[in-house]
Design an enzyme around this catalytic site. Structure first.
Site, mmCIF file in Angstrom:
data_model
loop_
_atom_site.group_PDB
_atom_site.id
_atom_site.type_symbol
_atom_site.label_atom_id
_atom_site.label_comp_id
_atom_site.label_asym_id
_atom_site.label_seq_id
_atom_site.Cartn_x
_atom_site.Cartn_y
_atom_site.Cartn_z
ATOM 1 N N SER A 178 35.642 46.535 44.980
ATOM 2 C CA SER A 178 35.108 45.709 43.897
ATOM 3 C C SER A 178 35.217 44.247 44.288
ATOM 4 O O SER A 178 36.053 43.873 45.124
ATOM 5 C CB SER A 178 35.913 45.966 42.619
ATOM 6 O OG SER A 178 35.604 45.031 41.611
ATOM 7 N N TYR A 225 43.573 47.607 37.257
ATOM 8 C CA TYR A 225 42.404 47.875 38.084
ATOM 9 C C TYR A 225 42.358 46.941 39.294
ATOM 10 O O TYR A 225 42.149 47.374 40.434
ATOM 11 C CB TYR A 225 41.146 47.699 37.240
ATOM 12 C CG TYR A 225 39.851 47.951 37.977
ATOM 13 C CD1 TYR A 225 39.381 49.243 38.168
ATOM 14 C CD2 TYR A 225 39.092 46.893 38.463
ATOM 15 C CE1 TYR A 225 38.188 49.476 38.837
ATOM 16 C CE2 TYR A 225 37.901 47.117 39.126
ATOM 17 C CZ TYR A 225 37.451 48.407 39.321
ATOM 18 O OH TYR A 225 36.268 48.628 39.988
#
Length: 341
Positions: free
Chosen positions: A144, A157
């Site tokens: 990400s 996350y």
């Protein structure tokens, strides 16, 4: 041993919904037989049946919790028994919680880390246990933009994705050292329109949303397929990913302060979240949930450039030259200031 169909075989984790489901479709469309791993068995079986009907490929649904290393190993063994040698292993599965750290229990933080980080570790282990002996194969780990620039409300996350990046780099060096023709890629994604914003655990009291610009999961799926087929080391998807990474290199402290405000506004809708909404952190959410979330009106289905290794090096070179130029200008100003005294 190659299967009688002679098709290559791709295994995708998190394939029941979101990016994983879109990736399974992309590989099936490209002619791969596919194995789908996820926790919710009925949704996974329906997804496999749809791929078989639409693309005339073999699709095997294997209900699996990727946070369980033994379950992942058992799934890999079953796939190779029923489909054949795994050529591509894609680690997509994730689980997260939207909340400031002060509102997250250790139990919940641990679970998010187990799925999002250790799920990729266990998947890579299972893949390499087979690919090493054959000296071929490709692994794609899904990262990400938040693996390089963390944002508030997503500490679990972001921490997991940072760990995925470090883990992938370490394993890549080991494969090079051992002289193996097994490739491992990392694909860093921007904000994607998936169901996670509805079914992720949420302690903020408001509905969550992706930080704009938002892309459809099919855009991410195409990038993952590209990385697997072209054996790219790193792939950044979208200008927003590049901007986040470069901004953190140039002015991390300024970005900390900016995100202290914009990071909250950009992720919260202002709409109250119902307290009884189910989440998928510790157990799957049942029902027919597909690849897309609720942001189709604003999500883009194209226009996200792919930045591969060559582009990344050029961008980093440009950033380095820019920083060097700023440093020289600052030093010149200091010398001029001293000379006036």
């Amino acid at each position: 041993m190659r299967t009688t169909s002679q098709r290559k075989i791709a295994l995708i984790t998190g394939a029941g919904a979101g990016v994983g489901r879109a990736a399974a479709q992309a590989f099936a469309r490209a002619g791969y037989d596919v194995a789908l791993l996820s926790r919710e068995p009925e949704r996974l079986a329906r997804a496999a049946a749809q791929l078989q009907a639409a693309y005339s490929v073999r699709a095997l649904a294997v209900p699996t919790d990727v946070a369980d290393a033994q379950a992942v190993e058992a799934a890999a063994a079953r796939v190779e028994r029923e489909l054949g040698d795994i050529d591509v292993w894609v680690n997509v599965a994730m689980a997260t919680i939207f909340a400031p750290l002060s509102s997250i229990s250790p139990h919940d933080f641990e679970r998010a880390t187990q799925v999002t980080y250790l799920g990729q570790v266990y998947g890579t282990m299972a893949a390499l246990a087979r690919m090493r002996t054959r000296n071929r194969g490709a692994i794609v780990n899904v990262g990400s933009a938040l693996a390089s620039r963390a944002i508030p409300l997503q500490s679990a996350y972001c921490g997991a994705k940072f760990a995925v990046r470090g883990f992938t780099d370490a394993v890549r060096s080991e494969l090079i050292h051992d002289g193996l023709d097994v490739h491992i890629s990392l694909v860093d994604l921007p904000a994607i329109n998936t169901p996670q914003f509805d079914w992720a655990a949420n302690r903020t009291g408001q509905d969550a949303r992706p930080v704009a610009p938002v892309y459809e999961p099919e855009v991410a799926a195409r990038a993952i397929l590209f990385a697997a087929q072209h054996r790219r080391r790193t792939l950044w998807l979208g200008w927003s990913t590049v901007r986040a990474i470069i901004a953190d290199l140039i002015a991390p402290g300024l970005l900390d302060r900016y995100l202290a405000h914009a990071g909250y506004r950009g992720q919260l809708t202002g709409h109250p979240r119902a307290p009884d909404v189910p989440d998928n952190l510790h157990a799957p959410v049942p029902g027919e949930i597909g690849a897309h979330g609720r942001f189709d009106r604003e999500a883009r289905n194209g226009g996200a450039p792919l930045f591969t290794d060559r582009h990344v090096h050029a961008l980093m070179g440009g950033v380095a030259m820019g920083v060097f130029g700023v440093a020289l200008a600052f030093a010149r100003l200091r010398r001029q200031a001293r000379s006036r005294r």
